[in-house]
Design a protein around this motif. Structure first.
Motif, PDB file in Angstrom:
ATOM      1  N   ILE A  19       0.747  -1.182  -0.148  1.00 26.86           N
ATOM      2  CA  ILE A  19      -0.022  -0.051  -0.088  1.00 26.86           C
ATOM      3  C   ILE A  19       0.852   1.238  -0.042  1.00 26.86           C
ATOM      4  O   ILE A  19       1.882   1.422   0.686  1.00 26.86           O
ATOM      5  CB  ILE A  19      -1.002   0.129   1.038  1.00 26.86           C
ATOM      6  CG1 ILE A  19      -1.947  -1.267   1.320  1.00 26.86           C
ATOM      7  CG2 ILE A  19      -1.704   1.207   1.075  1.00 26.86           C
ATOM      8  CD1 ILE A  19      -2.429  -1.435   2.672  1.00 26.86           C
ATOM      9  N   ALA A  20       0.667   2.194  -1.145  1.00 27.20           N
ATOM     10  CA  ALA A  20       1.364   3.495  -0.910  1.00 27.20           C
ATOM     11  C   ALA A  20       0.581   4.284  -0.209  1.00 27.20           C
ATOM     12  O   ALA A  20      -0.696   4.349  -0.447  1.00 27.20           O
ATOM     13  CB  ALA A  20       1.622   4.032  -2.459  1.00 27.20           C
ATOM     14  N   THR A  21       1.258   5.145   0.616  1.00 29.14           N
ATOM     15  CA  THR A  21       0.421   6.134   1.208  1.00 29.14           C
ATOM     16  C   THR A  21       0.805   7.598   0.864  1.00 29.14           C
ATOM     17  O   THR A  21       2.119   7.750   0.791  1.00 29.14           O
ATOM     18  CB  THR A  21       0.629   6.043   2.838  1.00 29.14           C
ATOM     19  OG1 THR A  21       0.226   4.991   3.363  1.00 29.14           O
ATOM     20  CG2 THR A  21       0.115   7.211   3.289  1.00 29.14           C
ATOM     21  N   VAL A  22       0.130   8.458   0.288  1.00 29.67           N
ATOM     22  CA  VAL A  22       0.566   9.714  -0.108  1.00 29.67           C
ATOM     23  C   VAL A  22       0.015  10.711   0.725  1.00 29.67           C
ATOM     24  O   VAL A  22      -0.977  10.813   1.088  1.00 29.67           O
ATOM     25  CB  VAL A  22       0.128   9.869  -1.565  1.00 29.67           C
ATOM     26  CG1 VAL A  22       0.373  11.403  -2.237  1.00 29.67           C
ATOM     27  CG2 VAL A  22       0.735   8.793  -2.734  1.00 29.67           C
ATOM     28  N   THR A  23       0.943  11.676   1.396  1.00 30.38           N
ATOM     29  CA  THR A  23       0.159  12.400   2.501  1.00 30.38           C
ATOM     30  C   THR A  23       0.602  14.040   1.979  1.00 30.38           C
ATOM     31  O   THR A  23       1.635  14.159   1.831  1.00 30.38           O
ATOM     32  CB  THR A  23       0.931  12.104   3.534  1.00 30.38           C
ATOM     33  OG1 THR A  23       0.803  10.801   3.854  1.00 30.38           O
ATOM     34  CG2 THR A  23       0.265  12.868   4.627  1.00 30.38           C
ATOM     35  N   VAL A  58      -3.433   4.913  -0.676  1.00 30.42           N
ATOM     36  CA  VAL A  58      -4.157   5.995   0.110  1.00 30.42           C
ATOM     37  C   VAL A  58      -3.595   7.152   0.224  1.00 30.42           C
ATOM     38  O   VAL A  58      -2.234   7.557   0.193  1.00 30.42           O
ATOM     39  CB  VAL A  58      -3.972   5.309   1.687  1.00 30.42           C
ATOM     40  CG1 VAL A  58      -4.791   6.290   2.733  1.00 30.42           C
ATOM     41  CG2 VAL A  58      -4.702   4.007   1.678  1.00 30.42           C
ATOM     42  N   LEU A  59      -4.899   8.126  -0.094  1.00 31.93           N
ATOM     43  CA  LEU A  59      -4.170   9.839   0.083  1.00 31.93           C
ATOM     44  C   LEU A  59      -4.983  10.126   1.269  1.00 31.93           C
ATOM     45  O   LEU A  59      -5.899  10.126   1.407  1.00 31.93           O
ATOM     46  CB  LEU A  59      -4.739  10.223  -1.132  1.00 31.93           C
ATOM     47  CG  LEU A  59      -5.031  11.591  -1.347  1.00 31.93           C
ATOM     48  CD1 LEU A  59      -3.534  12.158  -1.509  1.00 31.93           C
ATOM     49  CD2 LEU A  59      -5.582  12.301  -2.680  1.00 31.93           C
ATOM     50  N   THR A  60      -4.094  11.052   2.105  1.00 33.26           N
ATOM     51  CA  THR A  60      -4.353  11.636   3.258  1.00 33.26           C
ATOM     52  C   THR A  60      -3.627  12.574   3.433  1.00 33.26           C
ATOM     53  O   THR A  60      -2.941  13.142   2.446  1.00 33.26           O
ATOM     54  CB  THR A  60      -4.124  10.608   4.554  1.00 33.26           C
ATOM     55  OG1 THR A  60      -4.808  11.132   5.516  1.00 33.26           O
ATOM     56  CG2 THR A  60      -2.651  10.340   4.580  1.00 33.26           C
ATOM     57  N   GLY A  61      -3.982  13.401   4.477  1.00 31.93           N
ATOM     58  CA  GLY A  61      -3.249  14.803   4.633  1.00 31.93           C
ATOM     59  C   GLY A  61      -2.655  14.890   6.318  1.00 31.93           C
ATOM     60  O   GLY A  61      -3.118  14.255   7.193  1.00 31.93           O
ATOM     61  N   GLU A  62      -1.771  15.411   6.226  1.00 26.87           N
ATOM     62  CA  GLU A  62      -1.035  15.758   7.575  1.00 26.87           C
ATOM     63  C   GLU A  62      -1.622  16.788   8.507  1.00 26.87           C
ATOM     64  O   GLU A  62      -2.175  17.707   7.901  1.00 26.87           O
ATOM     65  CB  GLU A  62       0.522  15.783   7.542  1.00 26.87           C
ATOM     66  CG  GLU A  62       1.301  15.944   8.690  1.00 26.87           C
ATOM     67  CD  GLU A  62       1.554  14.434   9.419  1.00 26.87           C
ATOM     68  OE1 GLU A  62       1.543  14.476  10.701  1.00 26.87           O
ATOM     69  OE2 GLU A  62       1.467  13.595   8.783  1.00 26.87           O
ATOM     70  N   GLY A  63      -1.972  16.583   9.604  1.00 24.76           N
ATOM     71  CA  GLY A  63      -2.425  17.748  10.685  1.00 24.76           C
ATOM     72  C   GLY A  63      -3.901  17.656  10.685  1.00 24.76           C
ATOM     73  O   GLY A  63      -4.905  16.652  10.141  1.00 24.76           O
ATOM     74  N   LYS A  64      -4.303  18.732  11.265  1.00 26.51           N
ATOM     75  CA  LYS A  64      -5.991  18.718  11.419  1.00 26.51           C
ATOM     76  C   LYS A  64      -7.033  18.612  10.246  1.00 26.51           C
ATOM     77  O   LYS A  64      -8.019  18.450  10.206  1.00 26.51           O
ATOM     78  CB  LYS A  64      -6.339  19.691  12.412  1.00 26.51           C
ATOM     79  CG  LYS A  64      -6.357  21.272  11.710  1.00 26.51           C
ATOM     80  CD  LYS A  64      -6.719  22.285  12.762  1.00 26.51           C
ATOM     81  CE  LYS A  64      -6.831  23.651  12.225  1.00 26.51           C
ATOM     82  NZ  LYS A  64      -7.271  24.459  13.059  1.00 26.51           N
TER      83      LYS A  64
END
Length: 282
Positions: A19-23, A58-64
């Motif tokens: 699984i590649a995680t792109v943040t 999986v595409l996500t974001g750092e922080g709130k």
């Protein structure tokens, strides 16, 4: 140990368990996206698509926040405003959403906090959008005197219907995760602490139980054929695909693993083994 690509400055990239995680990684700017981030996202998805060790992204974001959209303090353009862009220029959000559209591998967007404007349009071509209960969404372009981007006017009505898309885009109003789930924009809603676990559980299921080439063909059939005005050309492609499975080792393995009640071991690779007769590959 997961593979890590370190030549990105505004996003993170790592691979573990196929699984590649792109943040998105500008938390100090609430992950407001820039031209550099848009180009790095496109490059990261291209890297994942070509990596045989990656099955799902999986595409996500750092922080709130996932992303509050374009970082207006950065200008948003990579051309001289006095002379304007050349004919080949493409707006930044679409550089990401179009690359996701052409992926052979499924993409799961895990959305938390604010996903606004371009911070939402870049996810519309993902296969899944999971949201946290604290998510807020908005296509706020009309409230800023600007225009929708990321090819969102094409993607959004296909996800939620023209009526809902018109409401959200014309009004530019904010809406919550519950409304997004009811409309079909997001597939499921989770407590913030559980969001990434849910995304990785879904990704792990796809890795374990689906055939990579079958997934690649299926997602492109849906994206490229569903808008045609007749089922006839779609059935022509279906017929050619089904006729080809007689010598398809993944099809044999899929049936055998089912009959033998064991996990499948698929061997075909989307990078090398996609059918060469697909109309969009010509």
């Amino acid at each position: 140990m997961g593979d890590t690509t370190t030549d990105f400055t505004e996003i993170g990239y790592r691979v573990a368990d196929r699984i590649a995680t792109v943040t998105l990684n500008r938390p100090e700017a609430r992950n407001g996206y820039t031209v550099r981030m848009a180009d790095e996202l496109a490059a990261a998805f291209d890297h994942a698509d070509r990596d045989p060790e990656v099955r799902v992204v999986v595409l996500t974001g750092e922080g709130k926040d996932f992303s509050v959209g374009a970082d207006l303090s950065q200008g948003g353009f990579d051309f001289d405003p006095d002379t304007g862009p050349d004919a080949a220029w493409q707006e930044p959000a679409g550089r990401c959403s179009k690359r996701i559209f052409t992926m052979n591998k499924p993409v799961i967007a895990a959305l938390h906090g604010n996903a606004i404007g371009g911070g939402l349009t870049i996810t519309l071509s993902a296969d899944y959008r999971l949201a946290a209960t604290d998510s807020r969404f908005g296509f706020v372009f009309t409230r800023r005197g600007i225009y929708p981007e990321g090819a969102s006017a094409w993607f959004l009505p296909r996800l939620v219907g023209m009526g809902r898309a018109t409401d959200w885009m014309i009004s530019g109003r904010l809406f919550d995760a519950a409304e997004a789930e009811r409309a079909g924009l997001v597939h499921s809603v989770h407590e913030p602490a559980d969001l990434l676990d849910a995304a990785y559980a879904l990704a792990a299921d796809l890795v374990a139980d689906t055939a990579p080439v079958s997934v690649a063909v299926t997602r492109q059939l849906l994206y490229r054929m569903a808008a045609l005005d007749s089922p006839t050309p779609v059935h022509e492609v279906d017929s050619t695909l089904i006729a080809s499975i007689g010598d398809n080792p993944d099809a044999v393995e899929g049936v055998l693993s089912f009959l033998q009640k064991r996990p499948p071991q698929f061997t075909l690779d989307p990078e090398h083994d996609l059918p060469d007769f697909l109309p969009w590959s010509r």
